[in-house]
Every structure is written in structure tokens, then in C-alpha cells.
Design a protein around this motif. Structure first.
Motif, PDB file in Angstrom:
ATOM      1  N   ASP A 296      -1.521   9.563 -37.455  1.00 28.47           N
ATOM      2  CA  ASP A 296      -0.843   9.965 -36.222  1.00 28.47           C
ATOM      3  C   ASP A 296      -1.638  11.039 -35.479  1.00 28.47           C
ATOM      4  O   ASP A 296      -1.701  11.042 -34.245  1.00 28.47           O
ATOM      5  N   TYR A 297      -2.256  11.948 -36.247  1.00 27.52           N
ATOM      6  CA  TYR A 297      -3.068  12.997 -35.621  1.00 27.52           C
ATOM      7  C   TYR A 297      -4.299  12.385 -34.954  1.00 27.52           C
ATOM      8  O   TYR A 297      -4.679  12.777 -33.842  1.00 27.52           O
ATOM      9  N   LEU A 298      -4.921  11.399 -35.615  1.00 29.19           N
ATOM     10  CA  LEU A 298      -6.066  10.718 -35.014  1.00 29.19           C
ATOM     11  C   LEU A 298      -5.669   9.993 -33.731  1.00 29.19           C
ATOM     12  O   LEU A 298      -6.412   9.996 -32.750  1.00 29.19           O
ATOM     13  N   HIS A 299      -4.499   9.381 -33.744  1.00 30.18           N
ATOM     14  CA  HIS A 299      -4.005   8.729 -32.523  1.00 30.18           C
ATOM     15  C   HIS A 299      -3.862   9.735 -31.384  1.00 30.18           C
ATOM     16  O   HIS A 299      -4.257   9.460 -30.247  1.00 30.18           O
ATOM     17  N   ALA A 300      -3.291  10.883 -31.692  1.00 34.06           N
ATOM     18  CA  ALA A 300      -3.012  11.885 -30.660  1.00 34.06           C
ATOM     19  C   ALA A 300      -4.272  12.572 -30.158  1.00 34.06           C
ATOM     20  O   ALA A 300      -4.282  13.130 -29.053  1.00 34.06           O
TER      21      ALA A 300
ATOM     22  N   GLN B 172       4.362   5.146 -53.923  1.00 35.99           N
ATOM     23  CA  GLN B 172       3.399   5.133 -52.830  1.00 35.99           C
ATOM     24  C   GLN B 172       3.776   6.080 -51.704  1.00 35.99           C
ATOM     25  O   GLN B 172       2.963   6.339 -50.816  1.00 35.99           O
ATOM     26  N   VAL B 173       4.977   6.595 -51.724  1.00 28.43           N
ATOM     27  CA  VAL B 173       5.514   7.282 -50.552  1.00 28.43           C
ATOM     28  C   VAL B 173       4.743   8.549 -50.213  1.00 28.43           C
ATOM     29  O   VAL B 173       4.362   8.775 -49.060  1.00 28.43           O
ATOM     30  N   GLN B 174       4.471   9.425 -51.197  1.00 26.01           N
ATOM     31  CA  GLN B 174       3.833  10.708 -50.899  1.00 26.01           C
ATOM     32  C   GLN B 174       2.414  10.509 -50.380  1.00 26.01           C
ATOM     33  O   GLN B 174       2.021  11.105 -49.379  1.00 26.01           O
ATOM     34  N   SER B 175       1.636   9.676 -51.064  1.00 28.22           N
ATOM     35  CA  SER B 175       0.271   9.411 -50.621  1.00 28.22           C
ATOM     36  C   SER B 175       0.263   8.773 -49.232  1.00 28.22           C
ATOM     37  O   SER B 175      -0.538   9.138 -48.372  1.00 28.22           O
ATOM     38  N   ALA B 176       1.175   7.832 -49.024  1.00 28.71           N
ATOM     39  CA  ALA B 176       1.250   7.163 -47.724  1.00 28.71           C
ATOM     40  C   ALA B 176       1.650   8.145 -46.631  1.00 28.71           C
ATOM     41  O   ALA B 176       1.154   8.057 -45.502  1.00 28.71           O
ATOM     42  N   ALA B 177       2.535   9.096 -46.945  1.00 28.14           N
ATOM     43  CA  ALA B 177       2.978  10.063 -45.947  1.00 28.14           C
ATOM     44  C   ALA B 177       1.809  10.908 -45.457  1.00 28.14           C
ATOM     45  O   ALA B 177       1.679  11.182 -44.252  1.00 28.14           O
ATOM     46  N   ILE B 178       0.942  11.347 -46.377  1.00 22.43           N
ATOM     47  CA  ILE B 178      -0.240  12.122 -45.991  1.00 22.43           C
ATOM     48  C   ILE B 178      -1.139  11.282 -45.096  1.00 22.43           C
ATOM     49  O   ILE B 178      -1.604  11.738 -44.037  1.00 22.43           O
ATOM     50  N   ALA B 179      -1.393  10.046 -45.509  1.00 22.57           N
ATOM     51  CA  ALA B 179      -2.274   9.166 -44.733  1.00 22.57           C
ATOM     52  C   ALA B 179      -1.705   8.899 -43.351  1.00 22.57           C
ATOM     53  O   ALA B 179      -2.437   8.897 -42.353  1.00 22.57           O
TER      54      ALA B 179
ATOM     55  N   SER C 106     -11.533  18.903 -41.769  1.00 20.69           N
ATOM     56  CA  SER C 106     -10.772  20.144 -41.955  1.00 20.69           C
ATOM     57  C   SER C 106      -9.551  20.176 -41.039  1.00 20.69           C
ATOM     58  O   SER C 106      -8.494  20.695 -41.419  1.00 20.69           O
ATOM     59  N   ASP C 107      -9.671  19.600 -39.835  1.00 26.69           N
ATOM     60  CA  ASP C 107      -8.521  19.523 -38.922  1.00 26.69           C
ATOM     61  C   ASP C 107      -7.428  18.639 -39.515  1.00 26.69           C
ATOM     62  O   ASP C 107      -6.237  18.996 -39.481  1.00 26.69           O
ATOM     63  N   LEU C 108      -7.836  17.493 -40.066  1.00 21.23           N
ATOM     64  CA  LEU C 108      -6.862  16.580 -40.653  1.00 21.23           C
ATOM     65  C   LEU C 108      -6.212  17.187 -41.898  1.00 21.23           C
ATOM     66  O   LEU C 108      -5.004  17.042 -42.110  1.00 21.23           O
ATOM     67  N   ALA C 109      -7.001  17.867 -42.720  1.00 25.87           N
ATOM     68  CA  ALA C 109      -6.456  18.492 -43.923  1.00 25.87           C
ATOM     69  C   ALA C 109      -5.438  19.565 -43.561  1.00 25.87           C
ATOM     70  O   ALA C 109      -4.382  19.681 -44.191  1.00 25.87           O
ATOM     71  N   ARG C 110      -5.756  20.347 -42.545  1.00 25.26           N
ATOM     72  CA  ARG C 110      -4.824  21.394 -42.115  1.00 25.26           C
ATOM     73  C   ARG C 110      -3.518  20.789 -41.601  1.00 25.26           C
ATOM     74  O   ARG C 110      -2.423  21.266 -41.930  1.00 25.26           O
ATOM     75  N   GLU C 111      -3.610  19.719 -40.820  1.00 26.46           N
ATOM     76  CA  GLU C 111      -2.412  19.103 -40.251  1.00 26.46           C
ATOM     77  C   GLU C 111      -1.545  18.430 -41.307  1.00 26.46           C
ATOM     78  O   GLU C 111      -0.330  18.327 -41.144  1.00 26.46           O
ATOM     79  N   THR C 112      -2.155  17.975 -42.390  1.00 20.93           N
ATOM     80  CA  THR C 112      -1.398  17.281 -43.436  1.00 20.93           C
ATOM     81  C   THR C 112      -1.059  18.178 -44.618  1.00 20.93           C
ATOM     82  O   THR C 112      -0.426  17.727 -45.581  1.00 20.93           O
TER      83      THR C 112
ATOM     84  N   ARG D  60      -9.421  18.418 -48.118  1.00 22.36           N
ATOM     85  CA  ARG D  60     -10.191  17.309 -47.562  1.00 22.36           C
ATOM     86  C   ARG D  60     -10.336  16.154 -48.548  1.00 22.36           C
ATOM     87  O   ARG D  60     -10.302  14.986 -48.158  1.00 22.36           O
ATOM     88  N   PHE D  61     -10.499  16.468 -49.827  1.00 18.48           N
ATOM     89  CA  PHE D  61     -10.729  15.417 -50.818  1.00 18.48           C
ATOM     90  C   PHE D  61      -9.451  14.607 -51.069  1.00 18.48           C
ATOM     91  O   PHE D  61      -9.485  13.379 -51.155  1.00 18.48           O
ATOM     92  N   THR D  62      -8.315  15.301 -51.181  1.00 23.63           N
ATOM     93  CA  THR D  62      -7.043  14.602 -51.357  1.00 23.63           C
ATOM     94  C   THR D  62      -6.725  13.760 -50.127  1.00 23.63           C
ATOM     95  O   THR D  62      -6.270  12.613 -50.232  1.00 23.63           O
ATOM     96  N   LEU D  63      -6.982  14.340 -48.951  1.00 24.79           N
ATOM     97  CA  LEU D  63      -6.752  13.623 -47.698  1.00 24.79           C
ATOM     98  C   LEU D  63      -7.541  12.319 -47.665  1.00 24.79           C
ATOM     99  O   LEU D  63      -6.987  11.245 -47.394  1.00 24.79           O
TER     100      LEU D  63
END
Length: 281
Positions: A178-182, A166-173, A191-197, A201-204
Motif C-alpha cells: 500500500d505504501y508503494l502504491h501511495a 499467513q495473516v501476520q506476514s501478509a499484513a506486513i507485506a 528503510s522507508d518501507l521498514a519504518r512504515e511497517t 528491512r530483512f523481515t520486510l
């Protein structure tokens, strides 16, 4: 017409909200809280979905939900249901638990092993704690009942560690979260979230739903609502809260807030602060 009502208090020392309410028919849409939710059903049947299961809580049942757990609510039986509940802040709870244990594992999260518990002693302790806080009992009584409650809750908890798969998928999420919080007040795109992670977009979206059971945009709305509650409880005006958190206007905030909590922002602010509405809706 449904005869719904709701009483809300905010505890001065801890900020814990205590709620006693009655709903008939549909109670509230799917939403989550950033605190642990503890409560009991007093009358009727309370039905809700949580952890991908449908639960029914009746008198004698305690319900236990963790921060971020999505749940809804409705009354499937004529006459509705009455319940009482309160919210325990994540950081406050973990800090307080350190007094019960010689050590609390930092790499683990506190996890309720069951959503519904039918145990008379737990139910009684929840009720005693609620009324001590809700009716503003003497501080020594409030703190004693809360200590007894924490002792009861720990019997229903376990320290949960993630599986390696679960670690890799959880790390992306979690990076996206954290970006949404900030940037919760900004006009954020996938697209902003995909770039930061560092993903697409689909994997995100797939990783985010797997971890938090909501799409990023639905989770962002819930995040904004959770912070709206905090700001309103401090006395800020609904219009200012809407502007600070990225809602289009006060009416936009009001529609989402009432769907989730069955209260207008102004009414919630008044219950927490006793301040006048000043013409706010």
C-alpha cells in the motif's frame, strides 16, 4: 531473425485489452499484470513459469492467471507460438460476478484453481469473446459472449481464504504494498518501507517475497509499468509518464517497458489511441 508480431486493441466500453501475438524464441521477461489474464494458445508451444511451476500450453489449452501472478514466456519449439489473450480488471470482474450470484463474499479473493485448462467449451468461449471484442462486434454480441465466458470461468474458480498462520506476514507485506502504491513515483528505500511497517528491512523483504514472490524493488518496477500502460492508453506522452512514475528518464521507462511487453511505450500508446508519436521513442 525472429518473426515476432503483435496486435493490440482496447475495448471502448470496458477498457479490456485484447492481444493476438506470435513469438519465436524468448518472448518476455518475468512480469505481472494488475488484471486477470485469460487466453488460449493457437499454434505451437508456449512455455512459461507461474506459481513456481513450468507450464506448457499448446493448441486446445486455455491459460488463466490472476492479478499479481509472475510469469514469463518463451517458445521452446522451432516455429514459435501464437496466442490470443485479454485482461479482465479485478474490480470490474468482481462487480460483474455479483450479477451471477446472489452474494459475493467480500472477505475472499477470486482464485483460479488451475493455470492450464484443456476444456473445449472454455477454449471456444474464450475465442468467441476475444474475436467479438477484438473485431468490435455489435455490443449485444460482445456482452452476450462475455456473459457466457464469465459463466464458464466460474467453474474454474474458488473463493480463497487465508490461513491464520499467513495473516501476520501478509499484513506486513500488504502494508508495504500500500505504501508503494501511495508513493510509486518517489525514490523509496527499504528503510522507508521498514519504518512504515514497523519491522526491519530483512523481515520486510522476507515477508514481501513470501506474499508476492518478488522483492519490493522488483515489485515496484512492475507497479510502475502497470500504471505506465494505463497512462499511455489515455494518450499521455512517454516522457511525461516516465517523469510521473519515478523512472530516471524516457529511455529508462522504455527499456523496462519493452522487456516486459515487447513494445515501446510510444508504440503501445499509438495502438491504444491512434495518436501520432510526436517524435517520442
Amino acid at each position: 531473425m525472429a518473426k515476432d508480431w503483435l496486435e493490440l486493441r482496447q475495448h471502448a466500453d470496458t477498457g479490456i485489452e485484447t492481444i493476438r501475438a506470435h513469438f519465436e524464441g524468448h518472448a518476455y521477461d518475468p512480469h505481472w499484470h494488475d488484471s486477470y489474464l485469460v487466453g488460449i494458445t493457437l499454434t505451437g508451444t508456449q512455455q512459461f513459469h507461474c506459481r513456481r511451476e513450468r507450464h506448457r500450453s499448446t493448441p486446445g489449452d486455455a491459460f488463466l492467471l490472476e492479478p499479481g501472478e509472475i510469469h514469463d514466456g518463451d517458445a521452446p519449439v522451432e516455429g514459435g507460438f501464437t496466442y490470443l489473450t485479454f485482461y479482465l480488471d479485478d474490480k470490474w470482474l468482481n462487480n460483474t460476478l455479483s450479477g451471477l450470484y446472489e452474494s459475493v463474499p467480500s472477505s475472499y479473493a477470486l482464485h483460479f484453481s488451475r493455470t492450464i485448462a484443456r476444456e473445449p467449451q472454455l477454449v471456444q468461449t474464450i475465442a468467441q469473446t476475444f474475436y467479438a471484442l477484438h473485431s468490435d462486434e455489435m455490443r449485444i454480441i460482445q456482452q452476450s459472449t462475455m456473459d457466457a465466458l464469465l459463466g464458464q470461468l466460474t467453474r474454474h474458480c474458488q473463493w480463497r481464504r487465508r490461513l491464520p498462520s499467513q495473516v501476520q506476514s501478509a499484513a506486513i507485506a500488504h502494508r508495504a504494498r500500500d505504501y508503494l502504491h501511495a508513493h510509486m513515483g518517489d525514490n523509496i528505500g527499504l528503510s522507508d518501507l521498514a519504518r512504515e511497517t514497523g519491522t526491519d528491512r530483512f523481515t520486510l523483504t522476507r515477508c514481501f517475497k513470501r506474499e508476492f514472490h518478488l522483492s519490493p524493488h522488483a515489485w515496484l518496477i512492475q507497479l510502475r509499468l502497470a500504471h505506465a500502460r494505463m497512462l499511455l492508453a489515455k494518450g499521455e506522452l512517454p516522457a511525461d509518464v516516465a517523469a510521473a512514475l519515478g523512472f530516471a528518464d524516457q529511455s529508462h521507462l522504455g527499456r523496462w517497458f519493452q522487456r516486459a511487453y515487447r513494445l515501446t511505450p510510444a508504440h503501445y500508446r499509438r495502438l491504444c489511441t491512434n495518436l501520432p508519436d510526436q517524435g517520442e521513442k
